[in-house]
Design an enzyme around this catalytic site. Structure first.
Site, mmCIF file in Angstrom:
data_model
loop_
_atom_site.group_PDB
_atom_site.id
_atom_site.type_symbol
_atom_site.label_atom_id
_atom_site.label_comp_id
_atom_site.label_asym_id
_atom_site.label_seq_id
_atom_site.Cartn_x
_atom_site.Cartn_y
_atom_site.Cartn_z
ATOM 1 N N SER A 43 0.770 -1.388 -0.011
ATOM 2 C CA SER A 43 0.018 -0.084 0.014
ATOM 3 C C SER A 43 0.898 1.427 0.087
ATOM 4 O O SER A 43 0.278 2.056 -0.210
ATOM 5 C CB SER A 43 -0.994 0.070 1.244
ATOM 6 N N HIS A 101 -5.595 -4.111 -1.912
ATOM 7 C CA HIS A 101 -5.511 -2.975 -2.775
ATOM 8 C C HIS A 101 -5.549 -3.500 -4.297
ATOM 9 O O HIS A 101 -4.693 -2.890 -5.068
ATOM 10 C CB HIS A 101 -4.145 -2.309 -2.553
ATOM 11 N N LYS A 123 -12.397 -1.145 -0.108
ATOM 12 C CA LYS A 123 -11.757 -0.558 -1.027
ATOM 13 C C LYS A 123 -12.386 -0.497 -2.207
ATOM 14 O O LYS A 123 -13.287 0.117 -2.252
ATOM 15 C CB LYS A 123 -10.166 -0.952 -0.986
HETATM 16 C C1 PLP Z 1 -6.859 -2.103 3.930
HETATM 17 C C2 PLP Z 1 -6.042 -3.225 4.224
HETATM 18 C C3 PLP Z 1 -6.640 -4.344 5.056
HETATM 19 C C4 PLP Z 1 -8.036 -3.885 6.130
HETATM 20 O O1 PLP Z 1 -8.972 -4.139 5.595
HETATM 21 P P1 PLP Z 1 -10.430 -3.649 6.478
HETATM 22 O O2 PLP Z 1 -11.402 -4.473 5.655
HETATM 23 O O3 PLP Z 1 -10.539 -2.543 6.248
HETATM 24 O O4 PLP Z 1 -10.054 -4.532 7.841
HETATM 25 C C5 PLP Z 1 -6.122 -5.432 5.388
HETATM 26 N N1 PLP Z 1 -4.947 -5.742 4.490
HETATM 27 C C6 PLP Z 1 -4.496 -4.888 3.444
HETATM 28 C C7 PLP Z 1 -3.380 -5.331 2.720
HETATM 29 C C8 PLP Z 1 -5.213 -3.524 3.576
HETATM 30 O O5 PLP Z 1 -4.677 -2.745 2.416
#
Ligand code: PLP
Length: 415
Positions: free
Chosen positions: A190, A218, A249
């Site tokens: 990320s 992502h 996301k």
């Molecule tokens: C955003 C993210 C998460 C968390 O996801 P949520 O559903 O908001 O808990 C987990 N792993 C990665 C790689 C992320 O970018």
């Protein structure tokens, strides 16, 4: 114990230390739906300002898409507001199972289990399938939720240098005596937006009898030719044993996550994963909308194609303007500034110019690697990006960083 004055002072001191280190995080209040243009109150109490959002994970622009919102309304009417239960007691509706099936089909796996979030999916999956005879070999930069999930299980915790397949291979050789070897990585990292060599990783897994887990939070919905994720992009569809991902996301942006992969692994999560057993089911309104999201992205690649076009265009604009960006293939485009204060100053000035971005610095990224992370969305039109680059150029000129390379920026501002 009472909340004594002594204790209060001690916590106040902790907070002061966070402030003194320049690490205090403040929220900005958005007064509109999530979109390319948002209305923001920042700092708190300041008049509302309309800005272009370049830092949401709204990759496919589905967070406020009319059809998704409509499906949410319909789901609310048809299935109510809350489940008042965990999944295995009385928290599973037909639409929960429908969403799991759609995710399985889209991701090209054998089965899928929903979790309240991807953080929860990662918290639950390792403990459910590994014990003290096993080893986890994780990339050193994996997401915090994977770090936490790994901590919760009894397997030996090992790591390999970021995206270093030679180092991974040495570790796999070293732990041939273990019952299970599980390789763990993010699909898109990320902070840098880079994608690991999943093809090499899967070959190594084959050679050294290991499993592979990819957190594609992502990536799901847009990476790869039809948006299935980094396994599609790297040509290893069906070869990644476990995919964890989020609905928070690209896939609508509300909340929820899942573990998708080998059927027995998913079933073991249903029997043992603690966030699944002990936390409430995803609300029907979110499930109904997520089902619509899966329909939309399964029917057409239009949105991920637009995102790809936007990404290429934005990278080109930044490069031509003379910014130092991290090369990559994802819609995460970091503009490197190296110095923490510079990153914050540039972000603040961009906000004044109507561009919403955030400066990232230690401990979110390594010391001396401060940056502004821009993120593209299918909801951006060319006009948004043209306006944004004009603002970036103006601010870049003010700080005299256009055309400067890493060493020159550091010489000027320190790291
Ligand atoms: C955003 C993210 C998460 C968390 O996801 P949520 O559903 O908001 O808990 C987990 N792993 C990665 C790689 C992320 O970018």
């Amino acid at each position: 114990m009472a909340y004594s004055e002594k204790l209060r002072q001690s916590y106040k001191k902790d907070l002061d230390e966070i402030r003194a280190a320049g690490l205090f995080k403040e929220e900005r209040f958005i007064r509109s739906p999530q979109a390319a243009n948002i209305r923001v109150e920042y700092p708190a109490g300041a008049p509302e300002q309309e800005v272009i959002n370049l830092c949401a994970n709204n990759y496919l622009g589905l967070s406020s898409h009319p059809e998704v919102v409509k499906a949410a309304h319909e789901g609310l009417e048809a299935r109510g507001y809350g489940m008042s239960s965990v999944r295995f007691i009385c928290g599973t509706q037909d639409i929960h199972r429908e969403l799991e099936r759609k995710l399985t089909k889209f991701l090209g796996t054998e089965d899928t289990i929903l979790f309240p979030s991807c953080m929860d999916a990662n918290a639950g999956v390792f403990e459910a399938i590994l014990n003290d005879q096993d080893v986890i070999i994780a990339d050193r930069l994996v997401h915090a939720s994977l770090v936490d999930g790994i901590r919760l299980c009894k397997a030996l915790q090992e790591s390999f240098k970021h995206n270093d397949m030679k180092h991974l291979e040495r570790k796999l050789e070293e732990f041939q005596d273990k019952r299970i070897r599980l390789i763990v990585t993010d699909g898109v990292f990320s902070m840098d937006g880079d994608v690991p060599r999943l093809d090499t990783m899967c070959e190594l897994a084959e050679k050294y009898d290991a499993m592979v887990l990819v957190d594609d939070s992502h990536a799901s919905g847009f990476m790869g030719r039809t948006g299935r994720g980094t396994h599609e992009m790297r040509g290893v569809l069906g070869k990644v044993d476990i995919i964890t991902t989020t609905l928070g996301k690209g896939l609508g942006g509300a909340s929820g996550g899942c573990v998708s992969g080998r059927a027995e692994i998913v079933e073991l999560c249903r029997q043992r994963a603690r966030p699944y057993l002990f936390s409430n089911a995803i609300p029907p309104v979110v499930v109904a909308a997520a089902n619509k999201v899966l329909d939309l992205i399964s029917a057409s690649t239009e949105r991920r194609d637009k995102l790809e076009w936007n990404t290429t265009y934005w990278r080109k604009l930044l490069t031509e303007a003379g910014f130092d960006i991290k090369e990559g293939e994802s819609p995460i485009v970091p503009v490197m500034l190296y110095n923490a204060k510079l990153a914050q100053d540039v972000a603040r000035d961009l906000y004044q110019e109507g561009i919403y971005v955030v400066g990232f610095f230690f401990p979110v990224v390594p010391k001396g690697a401060a940056r502004i992370r821009t993120q593209l969305s299918a909801s951006h039109d060319k006009a948004h990006l043209d306006k944004a680059i004009a603002a970036f150029k103006k601010v870049g000129e003010k700080y005299g960083i256009l055309g400067l390379k890493k060493d020159q920026i550091i010489a000027k501002y320190g790291s």
